[in-house]
Design an enzyme around this catalytic site. Sequence first.
Site, PDB file in Angstrom:
ATOM      1  N   HIS A   1      29.126  34.519  41.342  1.00  0.00           N
ATOM      2  CA  HIS A   1      29.292  35.043  42.668  1.00  0.00           C
ATOM      3  C   HIS A   1      29.017  34.014  43.744  1.00  0.00           C
ATOM      4  O   HIS A   1      29.441  33.658  44.672  1.00  0.00           O
ATOM      5  CB  HIS A   1      28.697  36.115  42.882  1.00  0.00           C
ATOM      6  CG  HIS A   1      29.320  36.749  44.049  1.00  0.00           C
ATOM      7  ND1 HIS A   1      30.537  37.267  44.115  1.00  0.00           N
ATOM      8  CD2 HIS A   1      28.820  36.893  45.342  1.00  0.00           C
ATOM      9  CE1 HIS A   1      30.965  37.770  45.502  1.00  0.00           C
ATOM     10  NE2 HIS A   1      29.919  37.487  46.328  1.00  0.00           N
TER      11      HIS A   1
ATOM     12  N   TYR B   1      30.131  31.306  48.019  1.00  0.00           N
ATOM     13  CA  TYR B   1      29.422  30.675  48.961  1.00  0.00           C
ATOM     14  C   TYR B   1      29.520  29.224  48.860  1.00  0.00           C
ATOM     15  O   TYR B   1      29.472  28.585  50.148  1.00  0.00           O
ATOM     16  CB  TYR B   1      28.110  31.358  49.049  1.00  0.00           C
ATOM     17  CG  TYR B   1      28.254  32.639  49.188  1.00  0.00           C
ATOM     18  CD1 TYR B   1      28.670  33.350  50.190  1.00  0.00           C
ATOM     19  CD2 TYR B   1      27.722  33.800  48.130  1.00  0.00           C
ATOM     20  CE1 TYR B   1      28.906  34.886  50.240  1.00  0.00           C
ATOM     21  CE2 TYR B   1      28.098  35.138  47.936  1.00  0.00           C
ATOM     22  CZ  TYR B   1      28.638  35.683  49.158  1.00  0.00           C
ATOM     23  OH  TYR B   1      28.817  36.887  49.039  1.00  0.00           O
TER      24      TYR B   1
ATOM     25  N   HIS C   1      41.199  40.533  46.596  1.00  0.00           N
ATOM     26  CA  HIS C   1      40.275  40.640  47.319  1.00  0.00           C
ATOM     27  C   HIS C   1      39.945  39.076  47.132  1.00  0.00           C
ATOM     28  O   HIS C   1      39.691  38.755  48.380  1.00  0.00           O
ATOM     29  CB  HIS C   1      39.040  41.297  46.695  1.00  0.00           C
ATOM     30  CG  HIS C   1      37.737  41.083  47.384  1.00  0.00           C
ATOM     31  ND1 HIS C   1      37.274  41.275  48.612  1.00  0.00           N
ATOM     32  CD2 HIS C   1      36.675  40.446  46.791  1.00  0.00           C
ATOM     33  CE1 HIS C   1      36.316  40.637  48.864  1.00  0.00           C
ATOM     34  NE2 HIS C   1      35.660  40.036  47.861  1.00  0.00           N
ATOM     35  N   PHE C   2      39.681  38.376  46.303  1.00  0.00           N
ATOM     36  CA  PHE C   2      39.363  37.247  46.108  1.00  0.00           C
ATOM     37  C   PHE C   2      40.331  36.065  46.687  1.00  0.00           C
ATOM     38  O   PHE C   2      39.774  35.046  47.135  1.00  0.00           O
ATOM     39  CB  PHE C   2      38.470  36.923  44.983  1.00  0.00           C
ATOM     40  CG  PHE C   2      39.349  36.493  43.681  1.00  0.00           C
ATOM     41  CD1 PHE C   2      39.933  35.434  43.458  1.00  0.00           C
ATOM     42  CD2 PHE C   2      39.333  37.546  42.841  1.00  0.00           C
ATOM     43  CE1 PHE C   2      40.896  35.128  42.293  1.00  0.00           C
ATOM     44  CE2 PHE C   2      39.963  37.379  41.672  1.00  0.00           C
ATOM     45  CZ  PHE C   2      40.685  36.264  41.402  1.00  0.00           C
ATOM     46  N   HIS C   3      41.593  36.530  46.427  1.00  0.00           N
ATOM     47  CA  HIS C   3      42.596  35.676  47.047  1.00  0.00           C
ATOM     48  C   HIS C   3      42.477  35.516  48.576  1.00  0.00           C
ATOM     49  O   HIS C   3      42.782  34.728  49.381  1.00  0.00           O
ATOM     50  CB  HIS C   3      43.951  35.771  46.419  1.00  0.00           C
ATOM     51  CG  HIS C   3      44.314  35.426  45.237  1.00  0.00           C
ATOM     52  ND1 HIS C   3      43.933  35.777  44.030  1.00  0.00           N
ATOM     53  CD2 HIS C   3      45.021  34.177  44.774  1.00  0.00           C
ATOM     54  CE1 HIS C   3      44.258  35.013  43.056  1.00  0.00           C
ATOM     55  NE2 HIS C   3      44.865  34.007  43.376  1.00  0.00           N
TER      56      HIS C   3
ATOM     57  N   ARG D   1      44.423  43.937  35.961  1.00  0.00           N
ATOM     58  CA  ARG D   1      44.612  42.575  36.114  1.00  0.00           C
ATOM     59  C   ARG D   1      44.833  41.807  35.018  1.00  0.00           C
ATOM     60  O   ARG D   1      44.519  42.047  33.799  1.00  0.00           O
ATOM     61  CB  ARG D   1      43.405  41.909  36.972  1.00  0.00           C
ATOM     62  CG  ARG D   1      42.222  42.069  36.556  1.00  0.00           C
ATOM     63  CD  ARG D   1      40.989  41.625  37.488  1.00  0.00           C
ATOM     64  NE  ARG D   1      40.911  40.111  37.833  1.00  0.00           N
ATOM     65  CZ  ARG D   1      39.722  39.657  38.197  1.00  0.00           C
ATOM     66  NH1 ARG D   1      38.668  40.282  38.203  1.00  0.00           N
ATOM     67  NH2 ARG D   1      39.674  38.291  38.328  1.00  0.00           N
ATOM     68  N   ARG D   2      45.283  40.551  35.219  1.00  0.00           N
ATOM     69  CA  ARG D   2      45.261  39.546  34.293  1.00  0.00           C
ATOM     70  C   ARG D   2      46.325  39.826  33.016  1.00  0.00           C
ATOM     71  O   ARG D   2      46.103  39.454  31.843  1.00  0.00           O
ATOM     72  CB  ARG D   2      43.871  39.039  33.329  1.00  0.00           C
ATOM     73  CG  ARG D   2      42.746  38.817  34.306  1.00  0.00           C
ATOM     74  CD  ARG D   2      41.577  38.378  33.551  1.00  0.00           C
ATOM     75  NE  ARG D   2      40.222  38.134  34.377  1.00  0.00           N
ATOM     76  CZ  ARG D   2      39.423  39.158  34.778  1.00  0.00           C
ATOM     77  NH1 ARG D   2      39.377  40.233  34.060  1.00  0.00           N
ATOM     78  NH2 ARG D   2      38.337  38.901  35.498  1.00  0.00           N
TER      79      ARG D   2
END
Lengths: 187, 541
Positions: free
Chosen positions: B215, B219, B366-368, B429-430
């Site tokens: 995670h 950042y 979300h993370f894209h 996913r994946r």
Amino acid sequence: MASETDHSLGEAVAARVERRWATLSIIIVGLLVGMAAYIGIHQATMPQGRVETADPKTLHLSGEFIESNLGSEMQADGSVTVRAIGQQYSFTPQCIVVPAEMPITFRATSADVVHGFLIEGTNVNTMLVPGYVTDLPVRFKAAGDHVMPCQEFCGIGHQGMWGKVKVIDKAAFRDLAAAKRRLTCVD
Amino acid sequence: MLTNRPLIAAHFWLAFIVFGVALVLGAWQMFVRSPLNAWHFNPEFYYRSVTAHGSAMGYVFPTLIAMGFGYAITEASLEKELIGRRWAWAGFLLVAVGAVVAMIPVSLGLASVLYTFYPPMVGNPFYYIGVVMVVVGSWIWVALMVTNFVIWKRENPGKPVPLAMYANVAGSLLWGWTAVGAALEILFQILPVALGLKSTIDAGLARVFFSWTLHAIVYFWLIPTYIAYYTIFPRAIGGRLFSDAMARISFILFVVVAMPIGVHHLFADPQVGAGFKFMHSVFTGLVALPTLLTVFTICASAEIASRLRGGRGAFGWIGALPWSNPIMLATALSLVMLGFGGAGGLINMSYQLDATVHNTQWITGHFHLIFGGAIVIMYFAIAYDLWPHLTGRALDSFGLMRTQLWLWFVGMIVTTFPWHYVGILGMPRRMAYYDYANPAVSPQAVSVTMSAIGGFILLLSGLLFLLVLIRGQFGARGEAGAYRFAVPLHMPARIPVALNSFGLWLALMVGLTVVNYGFPIAQLMALNETSVPAVYVGASR
């Protein structure tokens, strides 16, 4: 050009506005965390409390995950326990049969690599990590058929690892359970 | 005053070449798994591609950007030459060689384990050795940033460290510590198995170690973007930074609370108990705080710039912003994507809501949106802003830049919104492909097709971006002058020691990590019989 007093006045205003926003931000975050905590405590949707282990090398030889013990089992207290295993690239049982509107506990583990399953159209979603037992309380609202894909990458056949879940009427399930100790759709 | 221009330019160029290759793979993946593709292909190629795409975009590309930008910040903000130039080149070579060493087994299909490793699956050892080389190369950068920071402070007693440098060192410290989790996993768990010294591995423990990195690495990716928000954006649009102190507090908050939250990736895992999952959930909420503070400060800085240009009214000033400036456009589009992505993140942080979306396409979306969208669009902005200072040539294809930024934004929205939607429907996913003929899956086909079209738009935008940079290498010669950072509205005469140093914050960072990770790790290490046989990938053993 602003005078010295204007400058310090402006600085005070900036600091005040900033403090207000920071306070509001903290309240927003506090509220969200509080909501999650409240729902966790009052609606009991909390993660499993303790860590249990199961050795994938001996799963098929002894213990609760031997093949004859897999499937759905009616408990004396009126709840249902479903035991299942994930392996490259299928679930056992490949089709799970459960009753609607009854408390159900899923107990599952993996025989090889990390797997997971989710049941589409429901909130059931968990991981199967080899060496550990997943214990998940669930309840289905209505009868119906669902697909149950593996949702964690488990090797080059991952895309073919889809199980099924058949939710049937409570009474129909009781009839089936009276005739047989462990139930799956293929029976 | 940038002295080591070739060093900085080398980092950026390699970063964007890696990005370009990984982008092509990404677009291909979007296509083959969509209904646009005919039914049969070898799914193994898909997982090879995902491993390469993830490793390149997750480990190599942002690390090189952080390193190159970090060197630029050191020289420009401290107004002196970088100390340790040879070490910096050594770090660059380690990253470059490591990337190649890792990608050879991946492209041969010997390490299709995805960039998140997934033990007990174990691939070719050179994949992990390559990743370790990339990380060690970046640790040299961490050491150099800290060294330059400490020496400058010694030479300038009592003077505040420039915000850009302070934030840059915050990012490097955060990365130095967060990379330890994955390093422990690779060095003590995976590599001994990959090299054949051991045959079993504790998959649950490995997942806990990896979550420590997984995670906070986000950042680390985010810090260059936030540095650009605070120190490039206000200057580029002709304004002032609203608050210097609040900026420092935001970066400090990232250092302190980015680490002890990784278990939210393991909400559905059986090897961590409920108590620590709750702790990590709470800290995940806290990490929204620096972002909320940042959004406020950046919008306030934009308002200052607009009012200096004659902007009027409660909302009228928004129209008076210099919208034709690519940095203005990039920042605004970035904040919009950060808003949507951040809202999704707040949903993921709660155990209860996460249960509906865990490991579905929602997470991929979300993370894209956060990384590929909000973060990477600012990497473009950083490059556009810095390029004339690196090449000594004008970068003036502004129309092309604006088109590129808009295409990236539109492409990202078209890709990720349908992804979020099918995630709610429960699409896992994946997966290399889906059986769209299955009545349970067929309603998702339209959304997946839309995502694939978004992927092509992103590819087009990425190619335009590279075109702008290449044109910049051949532009008209012109000295760009000193590279400057935004000046705060009210420069504080004195800065509290806590906002000018890292001692206390480092202690809190390590302390909180120990508190939130110590027990789960100790418990799993004490548990017997949790090591399981390794499953070798792509090898005929």
